[in-house]
Design an enzyme around this catalytic site. Structure first.
Site, mmCIF file in Angstrom:
data_model
loop_
_atom_site.group_PDB
_atom_site.id
_atom_site.type_symbol
_atom_site.label_atom_id
_atom_site.label_comp_id
_atom_site.label_asym_id
_atom_site.label_seq_id
_atom_site.Cartn_x
_atom_site.Cartn_y
_atom_site.Cartn_z
ATOM 1 N N LEU A 1 0.862 -1.176 0.000
ATOM 2 C CA LEU A 1 0.000 0.000 0.000
ATOM 3 C C LEU A 1 0.901 1.230 0.000
ATOM 4 O O LEU A 1 1.877 1.288 0.756
ATOM 5 C CB LEU A 1 -0.901 0.024 1.237
ATOM 6 C CG LEU A 1 -2.210 -0.761 1.165
ATOM 7 C CD1 LEU A 1 -2.890 -0.753 2.522
ATOM 8 C CD2 LEU A 1 -3.139 -0.193 0.116
ATOM 9 N N ASP A 2 0.576 2.225 -0.818
ATOM 10 C CA ASP A 2 1.354 3.446 -0.875
ATOM 11 C C ASP A 2 1.293 4.154 0.475
ATOM 12 O O ASP A 2 0.356 3.955 1.260
ATOM 13 C CB ASP A 2 0.795 4.349 -1.974
ATOM 14 C CG ASP A 2 1.655 5.571 -2.185
ATOM 15 O OD1 ASP A 2 2.824 5.409 -2.558
ATOM 16 O OD2 ASP A 2 1.147 6.682 -1.971
ATOM 17 N N SER A 3 2.285 4.992 0.757
ATOM 18 C CA SER A 3 2.338 5.677 2.052
ATOM 19 C C SER A 3 1.097 6.536 2.300
ATOM 20 O O SER A 3 0.673 6.702 3.444
ATOM 21 C CB SER A 3 3.601 6.545 2.135
ATOM 22 O OG SER A 3 3.630 7.490 1.086
ATOM 23 N N ASP B 1 2.652 1.739 -6.504
ATOM 24 C CA ASP B 1 3.285 1.043 -5.397
ATOM 25 C C ASP B 1 2.450 -0.150 -4.942
ATOM 26 O O ASP B 1 2.277 -0.392 -3.754
ATOM 27 C CB ASP B 1 3.510 1.989 -4.217
ATOM 28 C CG ASP B 1 4.598 3.006 -4.499
ATOM 29 O OD1 ASP B 1 4.684 3.980 -3.778
ATOM 30 O OD2 ASP B 1 5.359 2.799 -5.461
#
Length: 351
Positions: free
Chosen positions: A141-143, A345
């Site tokens: 998971l993207d930030s 991502d």
């Protein structure tokens, strides 16, 4: 004569105190600190002289030291038991990822917390070095994204590959009229357009074009790699990156949940930016039922979660069996997407 009597009394008291101290030491060794303290107090008479006080002090010190040793031994045994239980954990479960940390950073936080609870030393990030505690995640998971992050522990890390091809579900919130270089709110604005002409029925009428088997061109800001580095990392370094070829993706369902301009979930004759992205489901694990919050990141909490989650894996159908005419399909289930399906991502987003 009086001195002699006091000496005899003191000797008798000291002998009694010694016996009491031995009883106290035995009680402390077996872990009954209360009994140890009682035995120590019983060794001190109500009246006495200097010799008796010294004897009482010796008894108190003996009981205190023995009790402390027993307590330390008990704590050590508890840590050993916790470490053994931690290293015995094996399987797949889910945690909740908040906005901010990357998936890797969150995993390190989880590992550090579990090792500290078990009284084990922290582990360095050297992947080549054998790790006592094995933990991995099955789908980045993207930030800036939140939601379900599937985690494998122990031998469960070998099961994570199958989670990458499992079905996923997201809720995305976008903003009309703005476009960014990263396709989300973290990037620089590259374009602005009016959006007053866009109506809810316009968005609902175009949804069918983005369901079923579609071809997806991965954006340059994505987790796909070139020469071992993520495209998003290369882009941030200012390097020239070529787009990857389109690939088949299956979108099982797509719906508009809310339309409050400029916030929306689909793009139509304008430009847009993802503001929020939450993964609500991955494989059989849902955000509401299975994703552990940080206060549940304990050895016992994860053990209970494994008991709850592992039986679910046999229910989730293998998406690897789903194929298009030419190649395997990467299956993605989403509740909200815009006109371009975006995987950044390791997550599916919108643009």
């Amino acid at each position: 004569m009086m001195a002699a009597c006091e000496a005899v009394a003191a000797s008798a008291t000291l002998a009694t105190a010694t016996e009491r101290a031995e009883e106290g030491a035995k009680a402390a060794t077996t872990g009954t600190a209360a009994s140890a303290a009682a035995s120590g107090k019983a060794a001190v008479p109500s009246a006495g002289g200097t010799t008796v006080k010294e004897a009482a002090a010796a008894v108190t010190e003996t009981v205190a030291v023995t009790t402390t040793t027993a307590a330390m031994g008990g704590a050590g045994a508890a840590r050993s038991a916790a470490a053994a239980k931690l290293l015995s954990l094996s399987g797949v479960f889910a945690v909740y990822k908040p906005k901010g940390p990357t998936s890797a950073e969150l995993l390190n936080q989880l590992k550090e917390k579990l090792l500290a609870e078990a009284g084990m030393p922290p582990q360095d990030g050297n992947k080549r070095k054998k790790q006592a505690l094995k933990i991995g995640h099955g789908g980045t998971l993207d930030s800036a994204a939140t939601g379900v992050l599937v985690v494998g522990i122990g031998k469960g890390t070998k099961m994570l590959t199958s989670m990458l091809s499992g079905s996923k579900k997201y809720i995305a919130t976008g903003e009309l009229g703005k476009a960014t270089d990263t396709l989300d709110s973290t990037g620089k604005i590259t374009e602005e357009k009016p959006y007053d002409q866009i109506k809810q029925e316009d968005i609902e009428g175009i949804l069918q074009k983005f369901t079923g088997n579609i071809m997806q061109v991965p954006p340059l800001y994505s987790a796909l790699k070139k020469d071992g580095q993520r495209l998003s990392t290369l882009m941030k370094k200012g390097e020239v990156v070529e787009a990857k070829p389109a690939r088949p993706v299956t979108v099982y369902s797509l719906s508009l949940q809310k339309f409050q301009p400029p916030l929306f979930t689909l793009e139509l004759s304008s430009c847009a930016t993802v503001q929020e992205l939450t993964r609500t489901k991955q494989g059989p694990f849902t955000l509401e039922e299975h994703a552990l919050r940080e206060d549940k990141w304990t050895i016992d909490g994860i053990a209970q979660s494994l008991e709850h989650c592992m039986p679910l894996l046999s229910v989730e159908p293998s998406v690897k069996k789903l194929k298009t005419e030419d190649s395997k399909v990467q299956a993605v289930s989403s509740e909200d997407k815009t006109s371009q399906v975006k995987e950044k991502d390791g997550v599916i987003g919108t643009s």
